[in-house]
Design a protein around this motif. Sequence first.
Motif: not given
Length: 879
Positions: A236, A250, A263, A265, A267, A272, A274, A292, A294
């Motif tokens: 993170e 992720t 996964e 992501a 943001s 966002v 992902q 993915a 957006y």
Amino acid sequence: MKKRAVRKLLLIGVLLLPLLLYAFLQMPAGKRMLASGLSDALSASEHLDVRIRDIGGWIPGDMTIGEVELGDARGIWLSARKLHGRWMIRNLFDGRIRFARLGAEEIVLHRFPKSNGKSPAPSDRTGFRPREVLLDGLRIDRLVLGKGVAGQELEYSVHSGGIAYLPSGVLSGDLEISGDAVGRVGLNATLTGRRTDRLELELALAQLVKPTFGLDHLSGKGSVTIAAEGIDALLEVALAKGGWQGRVATPLHYAGGKLRFPELALSSPGHVAQGDLSVDFTPGRVGVAVDATYQDAKTNRYEVAGSTAVAMANGSWAIEVDSLKIGGWETVLLALAGTVRPGSIALGGALREFDIGALPVGALSNFHGRVTGDLSISGSLEDPQIDAGIRVAGFTSVEDALDELPELDFEINAGVVNGRLFGATSLTNYVSGHLTADFQMPCAFSLVPFHYRPEVRHLDARLAADLDLSVLNRLAMFQNQLVEGLLTVDLSYEDLEPSGHLWITDGRYEHYDWGFLFRDFNAAFEAVPGGFKVGHAKATDGSSGTVAMAGGMGREGLDLQLDFAGANLIRRDETDARVSGTLTVKGRPLRPDVAGTITVDRAEILLGNMASPPPAVLTDFDRHATNRLAAAGKKLRKAPPVGLDVHVGLPDQVFVNSSMIEATLGGNLHITDAPNGVSIKGKLEPRRGFVSFIGKKFRFTDGSILLDGSVPAVVFLENLTAEYSRSDVTAKLVLNGRANDPQYSLASTPFMPEDEILSHVLFNRDTSSISPYQAIQIAAAARQLSGGANGPGFMYHVRKVVGVDTLEWRESNVEGEASEVAAGKYISSGLYVEVSRSLDARGETGMMAELEVTRHLSLETYTGPELRPGIGVNWRNDY
């Protein structure tokens, strides 16, 4: 006896040998021998070359090593300076190896060591039981990772309060890091020599100074597990760049040559992204697959899905785009495929057909149309050929829509081919006209290295159109407007010079909300070197008023002149004005500057039709949040699309009317642009007129009407004074406040209370001698002082029918004399003529003419049945 002595000597020698060796190791020669012996013993082969120099201190308890170097066939890959430590020997009796401290002044990892290409055979060390090893304190003042390790040189300081290695093979501890990274690393490893060994790291980096990957700030936390099966991590990370902030989270998994972010992501405020990302490493090939989405703050959703690969063989490479799909708004989908090589590129794409009305754009929801497109990129990376096009077929309005466009087909094409940038558009299948446009220019364009340089000086462009502008009236955005006329365009631009013309024939424009209109607009704009000039441009107001345009537009921008001649272009419920004068329009076409002087030849202002102010807030209950939210929903005013600096002169034919007021005004205004609208500032003064109050006419004598420049415009009355005279009293009515909601006050000479003034004006007597019914009338008149000017009065409608400028009923102040009616009209600016007639059986008439020389000086001539003809001079002054 001798044998016993020899045995004693041998025993003593055995006992003294370790002591002698220990003593020898404390000597410089012994330390040099120890350094050399350790270097030879640790240098097992060409793959490991160890050099230890300058051992000092008290061996083995508190020793130092001046320098250590580890190398291989390619040279030194690790070096350390001034290593020091303290070994607690007494802990050996407890079965432990313990260092009270261990550290170095500098450790440099220049690169990773060269592998010998052999994988070590797995070993079973079931019989190995390592002693417990404790490190109470670790300190590395300078830990350097060279460019061969991290791509750029990184420098850290490392500290640890304690690291432990247990007999079970578990290694644990914490490291504090500073320098190019600030944070903590937690260690938890199992090191037994088996395949089940693993290393777990807990990361908490408050700041990553280098590398920041172009970001202002990078920090994060995570956990990493390294084992024989692969690497698993959970990361993170917080990102910052130029005020922008984001976060990446992720899982990560690497095994068998495959790196996966299942996964991933990203943001940030309002955005966002992902999806899944995987990278597959195989000999000579790296494959990338992505799936993915957006989404932005407006809930627009975009998708990217597909797979590509980078292949490397025989010293060359190739990028293979198997399938790459880019979509948006659940409607648009562009599919790409092809190959990119060092010497060539071949990419092709197609836009899946969709309905243009499905796009999340409010203005397009009223239309249908089939949209298709394609993209082609070929040639070499140094000289690519690009061709792209979008086509819309059957573009028309949906059923029951406010827009009623006929069915149209249009297309747009653009690209770079043979060193020229080009673009073209056309509008076809339109019965009321056509439009085509195209351009091209030389352009140097390369992908590797990237280079884009169009030669605008050699632009070659053309525009041709033959359009009936009335088609715009079918659009909802023009529902409160009317546009008519024929637009004919035939323009070209070559070698920095335009040629051709633009004509507008029988044009007309009306804006019902603004009350703005002009008709019979015919104009010809001709291209000349450096720009355009106005051949002719003239419009009418539907009557005798005209607006003419002259000038042109060049490289410096607009340079136009507008001449108004009695043009009645603004017709609103509260204002009807006819103007003359000249305005200049200069500067940028998208926001020109308008300046000049305009004279209002004649204007009618109806105060009662002006918007009233909002009702006052009565209690705190009315101030609750719901009201505030409702107010926030009001349409915000925007700055006008032009810069304004216009002076407006109003000589003497501005007529202001309401149910109580008939007045003629003059003055000056200054109109400028403001950040939130148009600002009007100035002062108007009454020339003549009256205000009707309690059935009597109070004539204006003093005061002014002000506009303070606020947006929207607010008209204020400042001591606007009107007088009514009788033989015994002169009453003064003073108006102040907003013009559409004035406040009244009553005064007199000589001074009297308000009810006495009303009694004398109404009944020519004081309150002590009036009847009860007359007292009721006085009370009603007092209440009228809190009233306002509501709607046009009766006399206004009469004079509009008759065609005069002033019309009033004059009651006689002398008992027995008849009242009269008077009508007046301005013959020209400053010249006023008035005719009066008595309302008795004789019907006698009189005439008066007034010529205003200055604001304070005027000449009068008059005649009548009871007045000798003559000429008078009037002098007025303001106090």
